[in-house]
Design an enzyme around this catalytic site. Structure first.
Site, PDB file in Angstrom:
ATOM      1  N   HIS A 161       0.789  -6.969  17.651  1.00  0.00           N
ATOM      2  CA  HIS A 161      -0.296  -7.939  17.678  1.00  0.00           C
ATOM      3  C   HIS A 161      -0.875  -8.052  19.080  1.00  0.00           C
ATOM      4  O   HIS A 161      -0.228  -7.736  20.073  1.00  0.00           O
ATOM      5  CB  HIS A 161       0.145  -9.316  17.167  1.00  0.00           C
ATOM      6  CG  HIS A 161       1.478  -9.759  17.674  1.00  0.00           C
ATOM      7  ND1 HIS A 161       1.685 -10.222  18.938  1.00  0.00           N
ATOM      8  CD2 HIS A 161       2.677  -9.786  17.075  1.00  0.00           C
ATOM      9  CE1 HIS A 161       2.952 -10.532  19.106  1.00  0.00           C
ATOM     10  NE2 HIS A 161       3.583 -10.261  17.985  1.00  0.00           N
TER      11      HIS A 161
ATOM     12  N   LYS B 106       0.838  -1.208   0.000  1.00  0.00           N
ATOM     13  CA  LYS B 106       0.000   0.000   0.000  1.00  0.00           C
ATOM     14  C   LYS B 106       0.871   1.256   0.000  1.00  0.00           C
ATOM     15  O   LYS B 106       0.575   2.218  -0.708  1.00  0.00           O
ATOM     16  CB  LYS B 106      -0.928   0.004   1.214  1.00  0.00           C
ATOM     17  CG  LYS B 106      -2.028  -1.041   1.135  1.00  0.00           C
ATOM     18  CD  LYS B 106      -2.815  -1.104   2.434  1.00  0.00           C
ATOM     19  CE  LYS B 106      -3.854  -2.204   2.376  1.00  0.00           C
ATOM     20  NZ  LYS B 106      -4.601  -2.321   3.653  1.00  0.00           N
TER      21      LYS B 106
END
Length: 117
Positions: free
Chosen positions: A104, A62
């Site tokens: 995470h 991206k």
């Protein structure tokens, strides 16, 4: 000057379902060096590692402005920890100077990439 910013998040329970149905997905995402690290981890850490790497590769694509596809494949991007444990990016086997952060939790893995000119 910032050339590109990419951000991605992965739901770990969803990723676990994908791996259960399609075990070869792991090899589609990870390079050989990443896979060796993955294999050395405990199962719950494997899921976090895979989720983090997948999110990081999506975020990098991206930031490049291409997305994953013809100009940027998953195996073109490799994330390996440096001597201090921080992730560093390789693109087409070349170390980049781009910035990457991976995180995470129990349910999510996320990554952000910043590419400077």
């Amino acid at each position: 000057m910032i050339k590109g910013i990419g951000l991605d998040i992965v739901e770990l329970p969803r990723l676990k379902n994908i791996i259960t149905r399609t075990p070869r997905f792991v090899n589609k995402v990870l390079t050989m060096r990443e896979y060796e690290i993955y294999q050395s981890l405990k199962p719950h850490r494997q899921l976090e590692f895979l989720g983090g790497r997948f999110a990081a590769k999506e975020a990098y694509a991206k930031a490049l402005g291409t997305g994953i596809g013809e100009h940027c494949r998953l195996h073109d991007i490799e994330i390996i920890a440096n001597d201090l444990g921080a992730p560093v990016l390789y693109f087409c086997n070349e170390l980049t100077s781009d910035f990457i952060s991976i995180t995470h939790t129990e349910k999510y893995a996320a990554a952000q990439v910043i590419i400077l000119v």
